[in-house]
Every structure is written in structure tokens, then in C-alpha cells.
Design an enzyme around this catalytic site. Sequence first.
Site, PDB file in Angstrom:
ATOM      1  N   GLU A   1      39.829  41.140  45.387  1.00 44.83           N
ATOM      2  CA  GLU A   1      40.390  40.017  44.635  1.00 44.83           C
ATOM      3  C   GLU A   1      39.569  38.755  44.880  1.00 44.83           C
ATOM      4  O   GLU A   1      39.210  38.445  46.019  1.00 44.83           O
ATOM      5  CB  GLU A   1      41.832  39.805  45.096  1.00 44.83           C
ATOM      6  CG  GLU A   1      42.778  39.427  43.997  1.00 44.83           C
ATOM      7  CD  GLU A   1      42.966  40.530  42.965  1.00 44.83           C
ATOM      8  OE1 GLU A   1      42.263  40.495  41.932  1.00 44.83           O
ATOM      9  OE2 GLU A   1      43.806  41.408  43.185  1.00 44.83           O
TER      10      GLU A   1
ATOM     11  N   ASP B   1      34.916  39.043  42.072  1.00 45.28           N
ATOM     12  CA  ASP B   1      34.036  39.326  40.904  1.00 45.28           C
ATOM     13  C   ASP B   1      33.108  38.162  40.591  1.00 45.28           C
ATOM     14  O   ASP B   1      31.908  38.361  40.372  1.00 45.28           O
ATOM     15  CB  ASP B   1      34.833  39.804  39.673  1.00 45.28           C
ATOM     16  CG  ASP B   1      35.838  38.830  39.109  1.00 45.28           C
ATOM     17  OD1 ASP B   1      36.123  37.790  39.744  1.00 45.28           O
ATOM     18  OD2 ASP B   1      36.363  39.109  37.998  1.00 45.28           O
TER      19      ASP B   1
ATOM     20  N   SER C   1      50.390  38.584  15.292  1.00 46.20           N
ATOM     21  CA  SER C   1      50.828  39.574  16.275  1.00 46.20           C
ATOM     22  C   SER C   1      52.322  39.766  16.212  1.00 46.20           C
ATOM     23  O   SER C   1      53.043  38.941  15.642  1.00 46.20           O
ATOM     24  CB  SER C   1      50.461  39.084  17.680  1.00 46.20           C
ATOM     25  OG  SER C   1      51.262  37.958  17.979  1.00 46.20           O
TER      26      SER C   1
ATOM     27  N   ASP D   1      38.305  42.202  34.707  1.00 43.39           N
ATOM     28  CA  ASP D   1      39.401  42.658  33.858  1.00 43.39           C
ATOM     29  C   ASP D   1      38.881  43.427  32.643  1.00 43.39           C
ATOM     30  O   ASP D   1      39.375  44.501  32.308  1.00 43.39           O
ATOM     31  CB  ASP D   1      40.242  41.459  33.381  1.00 43.39           C
ATOM     32  CG  ASP D   1      40.687  40.584  34.537  1.00 43.39           C
ATOM     33  OD1 ASP D   1      40.638  41.057  35.690  1.00 43.39           O
ATOM     34  OD2 ASP D   1      41.074  39.425  34.291  1.00 43.39           O
TER      35      ASP D   1
HETATM   36  C1  GLA Z   1      41.710  37.021  37.295  1.00 43.97           C
HETATM   37  C2  GLA Z   1      40.347  36.937  36.648  1.00 43.97           C
HETATM   38  C3  GLA Z   1      39.393  37.974  37.246  1.00 43.97           C
HETATM   39  C4  GLA Z   1      39.393  37.897  38.763  1.00 43.97           C
HETATM   40  C5  GLA Z   1      40.816  37.862  39.319  1.00 43.97           C
HETATM   41  C6  GLA Z   1      40.859  37.642  40.808  1.00 43.97           C
HETATM   42  O1  GLA Z   1      42.312  38.241  36.969  1.00 43.97           O
HETATM   43  O2  GLA Z   1      40.443  37.136  35.253  1.00 43.97           O
HETATM   44  O3  GLA Z   1      38.103  37.787  36.712  1.00 43.97           O
HETATM   45  O4  GLA Z   1      38.644  36.807  39.221  1.00 43.97           O
HETATM   46  O5  GLA Z   1      41.609  36.869  38.688  1.00 43.97           O
HETATM   47  O6  GLA Z   1      40.334  38.733  41.465  1.00 43.97           O
END
Ligand code: GLA
Length: 375
Positions: free
Chosen positions: A26, A29, A60, A165
Site C-alpha cells: 500500500e 505504487d 449511468s 488499480d
Molecule cells: C489508491 C490509488 C493507488 C494506490 C493506493 C494506495 O488506491 O489509486 O494508486 O496508491 O491508493 O496503495
Amino acid sequence: MGFAELFGYQPTGVWSAPGRVNLIGEHTDYNEGFVFPFAINRRTFAAIALRDDNLVRVSSSFSPVIHETDVTNITKTDDNDWAAYPFGVAWSIQQLSKVTATGFDCYIESDVPVGAGLSSSAAIECAVSSALNDLWNAGLDRRALARAGQMGENEIVGAPTGIMDQSASLLGETDHGVFLDCRSLEAKPIALGFAEAGLELLIIDTKVAHRLVDGGYAARRAACEAGAAVMGVTSLRELSTDDLTKAKELLDDVTFRRVRHVVTENQRVLDTIDTLANQGPRAIGELMHASHVSLRDDFEVSVDELDTAVETAMRHGAIGARMTGGGFGGAAIALTPVELISEVTLSVMAEFEALGYAKPDIFAVSPAPGAIREI
Ligand code: GLA
């Protein structure tokens, strides 16, 4: 109301993409580190048809408004609202490919919970980007589409998020996690084996709304960049746990703790991959919990509801639990033996009620395939 009722004709096709949950890794990235999410069995469906002009219309099932833009002139505006996600990828695909874009009509339905840290936004981006990539013949591969999602989110939505994500939503596979190196963007599917081990992954949606465009996420990212600069590296990925003694000498306390989270979290992702392969999923619980403690104490992105969900789930038999996603609200995960699912669920419900918190939503998810064309 669907596409045909709204726009008066049939869509060319329907594409879908899943939300994701992050098992571990977490806030690593955007530091070019490691992440280990999986795509979940909750999806967003986008029915789309190209138009002959430059008009883009999106609507939507969750909001009756039709948002419009000109495909050749997509910008960040407050009026975009949630449509900034589809508009964002329509813009970024044009930046990343040489395609001559035409307008399109798009209708979206989704069962990915919004605001729970399960990437409902990436699911929209990836369903729409997969559709436009096909319909515009843009020729982007899945890695480039992940980048398109991130670019759209950074530039048109205005959230400085990383690439995790979208990568999970595009590269997910049934029963596998996506082990992603965010520097090389090399991704490996890793078997999770939860079902064989008698485990389920519970999502505990605290209902505390989190928004990545608010300041906390950007502030954490800025602290990481500042820490990297003082340490003389381009990203925190380049540091290992051996560098932490030096980091403690050079950095102020807050920046040091932000850096320590990222450096130790990268190591925990590698350890999780190793542990899964050598000892199986029942052995990864401690790493998950250590990740939570680090996010709570060093990175300071947890909230009381998440801490309560994690500690209560652990007390009642979860093998590992942690907050997941960006933090400041959203969801926790609890890797739980099947026979203890109801005990964990009922205990968390009871604890939230006793503390006067909103009623959480608790449900199991399983690792599902990434974006596909449905029809
Ligand atoms: C969000 C962001 C990701 C990542 C997480 C933390 O989900 O969209 O890119 O940085 O937070 O891990």
C-alpha cells in the site's frame, strides 16, 4: 433504463472490468515499488457505440444525468463529476496512440461499491478504455491501457494516484493475484489458493467515505518525494531496510516514518510472495497485519473504524487483516477461515454498533478475471 432506452439505438458492444482489492503493498505504487492486488468479482459494464461526430455522451444507472464533452477537447472541469473517469481515458488514449478519435455514447452499470477503496473508478476507466481501444483500433496493450487509466485520473480527474488499480483491473485472473513491479511494470499472476486452504477474503466496508482528490493522499505522496530527494534517490524503491539507519539521521521524524513505511512495505510484498509459494496462504497473516500497523503508525492513513475492523476481525479468528486502498476511510480486508466467517462478521457488526459507528457492509470477494468484451 439502459443504453437503448436512453440513446434510442443499440450499442455496438458491452465491455466490463472489475474492481480490485489490494492484498498487500500500500502506497508503494507511486514510489515505483511492489504491489500485490487482485481483481474482484464485482464489475462495471460499459455499453458503447461510436458516433459520426465529436460528441461524447455518458450516463449511468447510478445517476440519470447525461454528461457531454467534445472528444477533441477534453479538459478537467468541475462539471465532469464522475464522467471525468470515462472522459479521462478518452483523452489519454488519444495521447498514447496515434488514433483519430470520434465521439461515442456510453452507458455504465456497476456493482463495485463506490468510495470503499475497491477501485470503482478504475473499473469504469478500464471498461471504457478497453471499449475505446477496440472501437478506435488504438492498438494499445493492457499495460498501456493501465497507463491510460492512470493518466486520465491524474490529468482529467485531478487525483495523483499510481498505476496499481488499473493494472489489477486489466491483468487480473481467476484465483490469482497480480504481483506488479511498478518500476518495470512487469506483472506476474500468482496463485492464491484461498479456496483450497479453506479461506475467504472478507471486505469490511466501513462506510467512512474516502476521496483521493482530497489533500491527504497528495500530502503523503509529496512526503515520499521529499524523503527520496534528501536520500539522493529518484524513488523510494531504490532504498532497502538497510538504508533506514541513515534515513533516520537525515530525515525529520514524520518524513522518516513515511519513508520507513514504504521501504518496509516493499519488503513485505516480496515476503508475501515468498511465503505464499513456500508455506501457503495461511502463513501470510502476520505480514498483512504488520502492513496495517505500519499504515496506521508510520504512514498515518488509517482511521478508528479501520483499526477497529482489523483488530476485531483478528481477535475473532481472521488469519490476517489490514486496511486496503488509499486509506482515510474505505475498507479493511480480513483473510478468514470459512468456518469463522459468521463469527468475524457478527463480531465486527457488534463492535461497530457498540462504538456508535455506521453499520459496515461485510462481504466476501474472490479473485476474478480482468477486463473483457462481454458482447
Ligand atoms: C489508491 C490509488 C493507488 C494506490 C493506493 C494506495 O488506491 O489509486 O494508486 O496508491 O491508493 O496503495
